[in-house]
Every structure is written in structure tokens, then in C-alpha cells.
Design a protein around this motif. Structure first.
Motif, short mmCIF file in Angstrom:
data_model
loop_
_atom_site.label_atom_id
_atom_site.label_comp_id
_atom_site.label_asym_id
_atom_site.label_seq_id
_atom_site.Cartn_x
_atom_site.Cartn_y
_atom_site.Cartn_z
N GLN A 52 0.66 -1.13 -0.08
CA GLN A 52 0.04 0.03 0.06
C GLN A 52 0.80 1.27 0.21
OE1 GLN A 52 -2.67 0.33 3.47
NE2 GLN A 52 -4.22 0.92 2.13
N LEU A 53 1.91 1.20 0.80
CA LEU A 53 2.76 2.36 0.83
C LEU A 53 3.61 2.70 -0.53
CD1 LEU A 53 4.42 4.67 2.38
CD2 LEU A 53 6.25 2.73 2.61
N HIS A 54 3.68 1.55 -1.24
CA HIS A 54 4.60 1.70 -2.28
C HIS A 54 3.49 2.18 -3.59
CE1 HIS A 54 7.89 -0.57 -0.45
NE2 HIS A 54 8.49 -0.39 -1.58
N ILE A 57 3.19 5.73 -3.32
CA ILE A 57 4.23 6.75 -3.74
C ILE A 57 4.50 6.45 -5.12
CG2 ILE A 57 6.87 6.82 -3.50
CD1 ILE A 57 6.47 6.07 -0.60
N VAL A 58 4.75 5.37 -5.61
CA VAL A 58 4.80 4.98 -7.18
C VAL A 58 3.56 5.56 -8.07
CG1 VAL A 58 5.54 3.32 -8.74
CG2 VAL A 58 6.55 3.24 -6.59
N CYS A 64 6.38 -1.08 -11.24
CA CYS A 64 7.03 -2.30 -10.63
C CYS A 64 6.66 -3.62 -11.28
CB CYS A 64 6.54 -2.52 -9.31
SG CYS A 64 7.26 -1.14 -8.23
N HIS A 65 5.41 -3.65 -11.91
CA HIS A 65 4.73 -4.88 -12.47
C HIS A 65 5.03 -5.07 -14.01
CE1 HIS A 65 2.88 -6.53 -9.10
NE2 HIS A 65 2.25 -5.27 -8.77
N ALA A 100 17.86 6.41 -6.09
CA ALA A 100 17.50 7.74 -6.97
C ALA A 100 16.53 8.46 -6.23
CB ALA A 100 16.49 7.27 -8.12
N LYS A 101 15.89 8.12 -5.26
CA LYS A 101 15.29 9.02 -4.14
C LYS A 101 16.34 9.64 -3.33
CE LYS A 101 10.38 7.58 -4.42
NZ LYS A 101 10.23 8.94 -5.00
N LYS A 102 17.16 8.82 -2.71
CA LYS A 102 18.04 9.22 -1.71
C LYS A 102 18.89 10.32 -2.54
CE LYS A 102 22.00 8.06 1.13
NZ LYS A 102 22.86 7.07 1.42
N ARG A 103 19.36 10.13 -3.73
CA ARG A 103 20.24 11.19 -4.33
C ARG A 103 19.39 12.57 -4.66
NH1 ARG A 103 21.83 6.51 -7.45
NH2 ARG A 103 20.18 7.22 -9.11
#
Length: 118
Positions: A52-54, A57-58, A64-65, A100-103
Motif C-alpha cells: 500500500q505504501l509503494h 508513492i509510485v 514495478c509490475h 534515486a530518491k536518496k540522491r
């Protein structure tokens, strides 16, 4: 026209209109799967996955799929048939997104093996 004919016509039109809305309601009420999953993490142990969190966000399932179906066991099945290599999704999709999110200075998910595997 008499009242009985008018009533029958109105009821018939209501039924037809209702039937026409069924496909639209199916699109709106999309099945998003379970909120929490446990993925097969191989020798490293299971991976608790907040689906659910993904999704929040996505937003786009295909991110993903694109490599495996949207049904229970699809990821393991794709690996078993050779459609996916072990760790392929984890490295090329999950970890790539988290890094990528961290960068970008955004909130990001785990970027080490031990952070995901239970």
C-alpha cells in the motif's frame, strides 16, 4: 399512452442505464491487491513488503509490475520460468528507485540487504 406502458418503459430504461454503468464501475473499483505482502527472499529470509505504501508513492503499477504479473506468486513464478533472474527486480527496480530518491534528497526506502530481509 397509458400509465402502465410508461411505467414499463421507465423501468426498462433504468435497467439498461444501470447495465451500461457496470463496466465503468469495474474500472473505478480496481483491485489493488493486499496492503501488506511477504515476498520470498531466498536464503536471506522473507521480505515484508508494504504494498500500500509503494502504491501511494509510485502510483503507476507498471513501474514495478512491468516484469511480473499482478497475482500472488507471480514474482516467484517469473523467476522459476526464467523470465526473471534472481534479484533482478530487487536491484533494477527496487534498489534503483530507493537510491534515486536518496540522491534527490527525498525520503527513500532501504538500500541494504539486511534492511529488507527479516
Amino acid at each position: 399512452m397509458n400509465k402502465k406502458v410508461i411505467t414499463i418503459c421507465l423501468v426498462a430504461c433504468s435497467i439498461v442505464a444501470g447495465l451500461l454503468l457496470i463496466p465503468v464501475s469495474g474500472i473505478v473499483a480496481q483491485d489493488n491487491g493486499r496492503a501488506q505482502l511477504t515476498l520470498n527472499g531466498g536464503r536471506q529470509g522473507p521480505v515484508p513488503f508494504n504494498h500500500q505504501l509503494h502504491q501511494a508513492i509510485v502510483e503507476e503499477c507498471a513501474v514495478c509490475h512491468k516484469d511480473f504479473g499482478k497475482k500472488t506468486g507471480a514474482l516467484d513464478e517469473a523467476k522459476k520460468t526464467g523470465a526473471l533472474k534472481a534479484k533482478q527486480v530487487m536491484y533494477k527496480t527496487c534498489m534503483a528507485c530507493h537510491r534515486a530518491k536518496k540522491r534527490a534528497g527525498e525520503k527513500f526506502g532501504p538500500i541494504s540487504c539486511s534492511a529488507c530481509h527479516a
